[in-house]
Write an enzyme that holds these catalytic residues in place. Structure first.
Site, PDB file in Angstrom:
ATOM      1  CG  ASN A 190      16.563  -1.793 -32.005  1.00 33.43           C
ATOM      2  OD1 ASN A 190      15.953  -1.030 -32.762  1.00 33.43           O
ATOM      3  ND2 ASN A 190      16.073  -2.923 -31.584  1.00 33.43           N
ATOM      4  NE  ARG A 198       7.528  -0.768 -27.184  1.00 25.32           N
ATOM      5  CZ  ARG A 198       8.310  -0.789 -28.277  1.00 25.32           C
ATOM      6  NH1 ARG A 198       7.756  -0.778 -29.455  1.00 25.32           N
ATOM      7  NH2 ARG A 198       9.623  -0.776 -28.171  1.00 25.32           N
ATOM      8  CB  ILE A 227      10.127  -8.748 -23.337  1.00 25.25           C
ATOM      9  CG1 ILE A 227      11.284  -9.676 -22.949  1.00 25.25           C
ATOM     10  CG2 ILE A 227      10.543  -7.287 -23.401  1.00 25.25           C
ATOM     11  CD1 ILE A 227      11.938  -9.354 -21.618  1.00 25.25           C
TER      12      ILE A 227
HETATM   13  C1  EPZ Z   1      14.048  -1.744 -27.175  1.00 25.49           C
HETATM   14  O1  EPZ Z   1      12.787  -1.153 -26.958  1.00 25.49           O
HETATM   15  C2  EPZ Z   1      14.082  -2.102 -28.664  1.00 25.49           C
HETATM   16  N1  EPZ Z   1      13.924  -0.888 -29.464  1.00 25.49           N
HETATM   17  C3  EPZ Z   1      12.955  -3.087 -28.971  1.00 25.49           C
HETATM   18  O2  EPZ Z   1      13.088  -3.463 -30.333  1.00 25.49           O
HETATM   19  C4  EPZ Z   1      13.146  -4.335 -28.109  1.00 25.49           C
HETATM   20  O3  EPZ Z   1      12.087  -5.220 -28.353  1.00 25.49           O
HETATM   21  C5  EPZ Z   1      13.169  -3.933 -26.630  1.00 25.49           C
HETATM   22  O4  EPZ Z   1      14.215  -2.949 -26.416  1.00 25.49           O
HETATM   23  C6  EPZ Z   1      13.428  -5.119 -25.713  1.00 25.49           C
HETATM   24  O5  EPZ Z   1      14.638  -5.714 -26.037  1.00 25.49           O
HETATM   25  C7  EPZ Z   1      14.978  -0.052 -29.608  1.00 25.49           C
HETATM   26  O6  EPZ Z   1      16.058  -0.284 -29.089  1.00 25.49           O
HETATM   27  C8  EPZ Z   1      14.748   1.164 -30.451  1.00 25.49           C
HETATM   28  P1  EPZ Z   1      12.312  -1.800 -23.054  1.00 25.49           P
HETATM   29  P2  EPZ Z   1      12.476  -0.440 -25.537  1.00 25.49           P
HETATM   30  O7  EPZ Z   1      12.270  -0.446 -22.460  1.00 25.49           O
HETATM   31  O8  EPZ Z   1      13.661   0.291 -25.065  1.00 25.49           O
HETATM   32  C9  EPZ Z   1       8.323  -2.202 -20.497  1.00 25.49           C
HETATM   33  C10 EPZ Z   1      12.384  -3.815 -32.545  1.00 25.49           C
HETATM   34  O9  EPZ Z   1      11.673  -4.694 -33.024  1.00 25.49           O
HETATM   35  N2  EPZ Z   1       8.663  -0.838 -20.051  1.00 25.49           N
HETATM   36  O10 EPZ Z   1      13.410  -2.733 -22.699  1.00 25.49           O
HETATM   37  O11 EPZ Z   1      11.201   0.293 -25.683  1.00 25.49           O
HETATM   38  C11 EPZ Z   1       7.819  -2.198 -21.929  1.00 25.49           C
HETATM   39  O12 EPZ Z   1       6.440  -1.909 -21.940  1.00 25.49           O
HETATM   40  C12 EPZ Z   1      12.004  -3.144 -31.230  1.00 25.49           C
HETATM   41  O13 EPZ Z   1      13.478  -3.418 -33.038  1.00 25.49           O
HETATM   42  C13 EPZ Z   1       7.938  -0.261 -19.024  1.00 25.49           C
HETATM   43  O14 EPZ Z   1       7.028  -0.884 -18.482  1.00 25.49           O
HETATM   44  O15 EPZ Z   1      12.253  -1.721 -24.621  1.00 25.49           O
HETATM   45  C14 EPZ Z   1       8.124  -3.577 -22.417  1.00 25.49           C
HETATM   46  O16 EPZ Z   1       7.093  -4.449 -21.998  1.00 25.49           O
HETATM   47  C15 EPZ Z   1      10.650  -3.620 -30.737  1.00 25.49           C
HETATM   48  N3  EPZ Z   1       8.225   1.009 -18.626  1.00 25.49           N
HETATM   49  C16 EPZ Z   1       9.416  -3.925 -21.684  1.00 25.49           C
HETATM   50  O17 EPZ Z   1       9.500  -3.023 -20.574  1.00 25.49           O
HETATM   51  C17 EPZ Z   1       9.240   1.736 -19.209  1.00 25.49           C
HETATM   52  O18 EPZ Z   1       9.488   2.889 -18.788  1.00 25.49           O
HETATM   53  C18 EPZ Z   1      10.663  -3.790 -22.556  1.00 25.49           C
HETATM   54  O19 EPZ Z   1      10.849  -2.452 -22.788  1.00 25.49           O
HETATM   55  C19 EPZ Z   1       9.973   1.135 -20.255  1.00 25.49           C
HETATM   56  C20 EPZ Z   1       9.676  -0.145 -20.660  1.00 25.49           C
END
Ligand code: EPZ
Length: 421
Positions: free
Chosen positions: A23, A123, A330
């Site tokens: 990541n 997401r 999350i």
């Molecule tokens: C990063 O994803 C990681 N991926 C994920 O790892 C990790 O689970 C996640 O962060 C949380 O720690 C990478 O870094 C490539 P977020 P990301 O934006 O950036 C909501 C793995 O297994 N959200 O922090 O997509 C979203 O739906 C992966 O390696 C919105 O609502 O995570 C989720 O419920 C899985 N609107 C929560 O926030 C947005 O615009 C966390 O999302 C963005 C996110």
């Protein structure tokens, strides 16, 4: 589709080399779009997600050369003149959306397909959009693509995130490096991967302060230059292998591990009766005094308990003494490993975002199915301690995020093999 066979067995013993963080690498690679000169990344993990990001960057016109058996990537954004990230690639991996900020900063325009949902949740990208609009971008959703434009270039602004989104923090931080003026991101994500990206961007000439805290300040500069940057160790791989001796017994040394990467997670392991020692260059993890104790877990943004280790922790708690309650805050659908663990004799009740696990003496091996990246490895962990044979199918999920998983588990004494089909 390949599967993995695990024969449950005795205590584990040995060492595991922790690879570079998937990541971190997935956000460091698009940073090459911000500069004309080459960016070299070392300690790169060899994973299919890295290959997917390579394909995407090449489709944008960037050059990506894989050297030293995939451990080093030489990237150049010099020829990256295509601002369109196509659905066919983006739909395979959500992290493709991390080209949006850099493309906008570089070209003043971008069209990035919405990644679409995935197994663990919808997401959306609303927080990314809010952040980039605060820098003067005009973004509209059309035909499944986010069309972004900043005809007069990006300008620094104040951004306050409703939720500390990792990806949105990375996209806005990258875009802000070339915006005119100063940007402040409030309620920024604090994951180690954010700090690793900031370190790399500073090496490229960016002016960033506060990464790792909830407020990040970026002073825009006219241009960035090339750099060489080592990818930080993968804290999720680290946490995953820490659970191997915890669930099967024995002692394992994790080379490259550090407590600061897994703070809240290591505390929970200690509470469950697992010993964790930081040697300065590795983590030594051991469990030699019988079954672990039940503990309650609530996933939080960093520095809280990581959602990416929830499935693996659940595998451990299925054999703990007592009842554990796991709360997933999350993602909206991240318990798909639970029914598979139940097939192995686990006692788990899921109600919405809460799973109640009543520990049993021993799991029983069974054929199970991987549903997403982290769920797949939780089934392997369960198989280590189960009686008899466990066969995990659809292991392509594993190949996205775990390098040489059979070799690493075999190296600590697990009886595990990959069945080609
Ligand atoms: C990063 O994803 C990681 N991926 C994920 O790892 C990790 O689970 C996640 O962060 C949380 O720690 C990478 O870094 C490539 P977020 P990301 O934006 O950036 C909501 C793995 O297994 N959200 O922090 O997509 C979203 O739906 C992966 O390696 C919105 O609502 O995570 C989720 O419920 C899985 N609107 C929560 O926030 C947005 O615009 C966390 O999302 C963005 C996110």
């Amino acid at each position: 589709m390949d599967s993995i066979l695990i024969r449950g067995g005795g205590a584990l013993d040995g060492q595991v080399e922790i690879a570079g963080a998937k990541n971190a690498c997935l956000t460091l690679m698009p940073a090459t779009l911000l500069a004309e000169e080459p960016l070299t990344l070392t300690n790169v993990p060899r994973l299919s997600d890295i290959t997917t990001m390579t394909t995407l960057l090449r489709s944008l016109g960037a050059e990506v050369s894989s050297l030293q058996d995939g451990r080093v990537l030489a990237l150049s954004g010099h020829g990256a003149d295509n601002p369109l990230a196509h659905y066919d690639i983006v739909r395979k991996m959500r992290a493709s959306n991390l080209v949006l900020g850099p493309l906008l900063a570089r070209h003043g325009q971008a069209a990035v397909s919405l990644p679409g949902g995935c197994a663990i949740g919808a997401r959306p990208m609303d927080i990314h959009v809010q952040g980039l609009e605060a820098l003067g971008a005009e973004i509209e959703l059309k035909d499944g693509y986010l069309h972004a434009a900043a005809p007069r270039g990006l300008r620094g602004g104040e951004v306050t995130f409703p939720f500390a989104s990792v990806g949105a923090t990375e996209n806005v931080m990258m875009a802000a490096t070339l915006a005119r003026g100063t940007t402040r991101i409030h309620n920024a994500a604090r994951e180690p991967e954010i700090s690793d990206l900031a370190t790399c961007l500073r090496a490229m000439g960016a002016r960033i302060q506060g990464d790792g805290s909830a407020t990040i300040t970026i002073e825009g500069v006219d241009r960035l230059h090339g750099a060489t940057h080592p990818v930080i160790a993968d804290r999720i791989e680290l946490g995953t292998y820490m659970l191997a001796p915890a669930i099967a017994g024995g002692q394992v040394e994790l080379i490259g591990g550090a407590l600061e990467l897994v703070g809240a997670f290591a505390e929970k392991l200690h509470e469950a009766g697992v010993e964790v020692e930081d040697t300065g260059h590795s983590l030594r993890v051991s469990r030699t005094n019988g079954r672990v104790r039940a503990v309650n877990v609530t996933t939080r943004v960093f520095p809280g308990f990581p959602t990416d280790l929830q499935a693996q922790m659940m595998a451990l708690l299925t054999t703990a003494q007592g009842v554990s309650v796991l709360e997933e805050t999350i993602f909206e659908n991240r318990f798909m490993h639970a029914p598979e663990l139940v097939r192995m004799g686990a006692r788990i009740e899921v109600q919405g975002g809460t799973a109640t696990v009543t520990g049993v003496e021993r799991l029983k091996g069974a054929p199970v199915m991987a549903t997403d990246l982290r769920a797949s490895v939780s089934l392997i962990l369960a198989g280590l301690a189960a009686e008899g044979e466990t066969v995990v199918s659809r292991v392509y999920h594993l190949d996205r995020g775990y390098e040489q998983v059979v070799r690493k588990f075999s190296g600590i004494g697990a009886r595990i093999e990959r069945l080609r089909s």
